[in-house]
Design an enzyme around this catalytic site. Structure first.
Site, PDB file in Angstrom:
ATOM      1  N   SER A   1      36.214  46.860  43.596  1.00 51.67           N
ATOM      2  CA  SER A   1      36.622  45.095  43.014  1.00 51.67           C
ATOM      3  C   SER A   1      36.141  44.054  42.899  1.00 51.67           C
ATOM      4  O   SER A   1      36.484  43.356  41.888  1.00 51.67           O
ATOM      5  CB  SER A   1      38.148  45.258  43.366  1.00 51.67           C
ATOM      6  OG  SER A   1      39.086  45.480  43.282  1.00 51.67           O
TER       7      SER A   1
ATOM      8  N   SER B   1      40.112  44.652  41.023  1.00 53.05           N
ATOM      9  CA  SER B   1      40.587  43.785  40.796  1.00 53.05           C
ATOM     10  C   SER B   1      40.536  42.055  40.532  1.00 53.05           C
ATOM     11  O   SER B   1      41.202  40.927  39.968  1.00 53.05           O
ATOM     12  CB  SER B   1      41.910  43.875  42.322  1.00 53.05           C
ATOM     13  OG  SER B   1      41.316  43.654  43.137  1.00 53.05           O
TER      14      SER B   1
ATOM     15  N   LYS C   1      39.837  33.262  43.387  1.00 56.53           N
ATOM     16  CA  LYS C   1      40.551  34.883  43.083  1.00 56.53           C
ATOM     17  C   LYS C   1      41.811  34.255  43.670  1.00 56.53           C
ATOM     18  O   LYS C   1      42.297  34.143  44.841  1.00 56.53           O
ATOM     19  CB  LYS C   1      40.133  36.339  44.069  1.00 56.53           C
ATOM     20  CG  LYS C   1      41.154  37.087  43.675  1.00 56.53           C
ATOM     21  CD  LYS C   1      40.528  38.585  43.797  1.00 56.53           C
ATOM     22  CE  LYS C   1      41.453  39.637  43.900  1.00 56.53           C
ATOM     23  NZ  LYS C   1      40.094  41.330  43.659  1.00 56.53           N
TER      24      LYS C   1
HETATM   25  N1  GLN Z   1      40.671  50.047  42.011  1.00 59.40           N
HETATM   26  C1  GLN Z   1      40.920  50.401  43.556  1.00 59.40           C
HETATM   27  C2  GLN Z   1      41.626  50.128  43.622  1.00 59.40           C
HETATM   28  O1  GLN Z   1      42.708  50.223  42.935  1.00 59.40           O
HETATM   29  C3  GLN Z   1      40.093  49.073  44.318  1.00 59.40           C
HETATM   30  C4  GLN Z   1      40.854  47.986  44.035  1.00 59.40           C
HETATM   31  C5  GLN Z   1      40.018  46.949  45.095  1.00 59.40           C
HETATM   32  O2  GLN Z   1      38.797  46.721  45.333  1.00 59.40           O
HETATM   33  N2  GLN Z   1      40.751  45.476  45.681  1.00 59.40           N
HETATM   34  O3  GLN Z   1      43.013  50.448  44.983  1.00 59.40           O
END
Ligand code: GLN
Length: 499
Positions: free
Chosen positions: A184, A160, A85
């Site tokens: 994420s 994400s 990532k």
């Molecule tokens: N969707 C969550 C957020 O927007 C979690 C994102 C993540 O785990 N990096 O913060």
């Protein structure tokens, strides 16, 4: 490999199958890596999982790997193409966090996990797309481009770590690393029909992971099956003196947890995430998963987690608070973008340092990141700190206590990973709250610092459903065992539609 057909076929292997192919000298790492890049060439313009591809470097690493294999010095990942990532630092390779503000940032060092993968012999093939600074649940917040779900190109891959999940699902790598602050790794794994594991907070070093919300962030693998998840976790776990929150405990061999037996295992099914707001198709798949566990000899109980209803609200105070502080370092001086000149507000009447800061941040950050910085700055400000931030910390403690209570009765907890299957691209972009809600089942786990895995457990049409299995702190072995047993007795991990 004998011919091109073999090459096309080999990209759909799991990591452990690919590793065996290399060990048995049925293919070389150069052949495997070349096959992966051919697959990328074939479908990447539809999936768009990557931000950066490092083909030349990958082939160099593959040649090195082949030498090691020949000499009998192979490690657990030697010669296997793996993706990372784009929020993990890779020395000499662009690391953008999918943000304009880091569009040109080339780190002078590797994240610990990258060093560890390399030490295990992995071939790093590129950096995957993500929501900007890992803020989002669909990868639509990337400043670079939108990633498409390989199971249905009209749908989001989740986020994400959507690029990592899509790359694994589309056979554009054998495994990938993601990061998980509120879901994420697990939610994109669920949306793309792959396996995503968030380890216990402190199990894997965060050194070199671009910080979003430091008390919640954790790196973990996205893989094609549970065995691969254990192999990747073995490679990246362990104490790191460069991360002060890394925990100095022994790393067990997670492959030993791959036992096809759940007889007597006590499983708690979380009542609060099987009610209102969860799609019927998801509930149906979870109920069927419960039946399978029962058939295999596990004892399933309903467990109530009364604080679950506060989790999303609590998270959206704590995560933005930490983010607003973490992201203050992007000011046009130390890294990435610098926007100079121009009058941006009546207060900024000359081309001074402050105006450079403001302009850089105004231009460099996307709307979701700005929203989080504003929320976080507000919740940390004098006068509101007690009412919001401190209260959220107290709620977080109560949630942890809910988990402690549940784990005094059961070995693992289960729930859906996400309330729905993958949604359409564009469907939720103008409604941040409905986007936030898609992490309702994953966020509590980060707030409590626990390990959890998402595995495929059903389909709604072409779209996979994910089952989340949550464990006690540092008991990844229990969730791997439960996940492995489920996988060995079902076919869902093989049913992912091909792009
Ligand atoms: N969707 C969550 C957020 O927007 C979690 C994102 C993540 O785990 N990096 O913060």
């Amino acid at each position: 490999m004998n011919n091109r057909k073999d090459a096309m076929h080999c990209v759909s292997l799991t990591l452990h199958e690919a590793h065996a192919l290399l060990q048995n000298k049925q293919a070389s790492s150069v052949e495997l890596t070349t096959a992966v890049f051919e697959q990328i060439e074939k479908i990447e313009d539809k999936v768009r999982a990557y931000i950066t591809l490092t083909k030349e470097e990958a082939l160099d690493q593959a040649r090195e790997a082949d030498k090691k294999i020949k000499a009998g010095n192979a490690g657990s990942l030697t010669g296997v193409p793996i993706a990372i990532k784009d929020n993990m630092c890779t020395k000499g390779t662009l690391t953008t966090c999918a943000s304009k503000i880091l569009y040109n940032y080339i780190p002078p060092y590797n994240a610990t996990v990258v060093d560890k993968l390399k030490a295990a012999g992995a071939v790093i093939i590129g950096k995957t797309n993500m929501d900007e600074f890992a803020m989002g649940s669909s990868t639509e917040n990337s400043a670079m481009h939108v990633t498409h779900n390989p199971c249905d190109l009209k749908c989001v891959p989740g986020g994400s770590s959507g690029g990592s999940a899509a790359a694994v699902a589309a056979d554009e790598c054998f495994a990938a690393l993601g990061s998980d602050t509120g879901g994420s790794i697990r939610q994109p794994a669920s949306f793309c029909g792959v396996v995503g594991l968030k380890p216990t907070y402190g199990r894997v070093s965060r050194y070199g992971l671009v910080a979003f919300a430091s008390s919640l962030d954790q790196i973990g693998p996205l893989t094609k099956d549970v065995t691969d998840s254990a192999i990747m976790l073995n490679a990246i776990s362990g104490y790191d003196s460069q991360d002060s929150t890394s925990v100095n405990i022994e790393t067990p061999d997670f492959k030993k947890a791959l036992i096809n037996d759940v007889k007597g295992l006590k499983i708690g099914i979380i009542k609060e995430v099987l009610g209102k707001g969860i799609d019927e198709s998801v509930k149906k798949s979870i109920k069927e998963a419960v039946k399978i566990f029962e058939k295999l000899g596990a004892k399933v109980f309903e467990v109530s987690m009364p604080t679950y209803e506060y989790a999303v609200a609590t998270y959206y105070i704590i995560a933005p608070s930490e983010a607003s502080s973490n992201l203050s370092r992007y000011d046009g001086v130390k890294y990435g973008l610098r926007t100079e000149g121009g009058v941006t507000s009546p207060r900024l009447h000359k081309k001074d340092l402050m105006s450079m800061y403001f302009k850089t941040r105004q231009e460099g950050f996307g709307p979701e990141v700005k929203r989080r910085i504003m929320i976080g700055t507000y919740t940390l400000s004098a006068g509101y700190y007690d009412a919001f931030y401190l209260k959220a910390l107290k709620a977080r403690t109560l949630m942890k206590q809910d988990f402690d209570k549940a784990f005094s009765k059961v070995d693992v907890l289960i729930s859906p990973t996400a309330p729905s299957v993958a949604f359409k691209i564009g469907e939720k972009v103008s409604d941040p709250l409905s986007m936030y809600i898609s992490d309702i089942a994953t966020i509590p786990v980060n707030l409590a610092g626990l390990p959890a895995i998402s595995i495929p457990c059903g389909m709604d049409g072409n779209l996979p459903v994910g089952l989340q299995i949550i464990g006690k702190a540092f008991d990844e072995a229990a969730i791997l065992r439960a996940a492995y047993s489920f996988e060995q007795n079902t076919e869902w991990h093989r049913k992912r539609p091909k792009t």
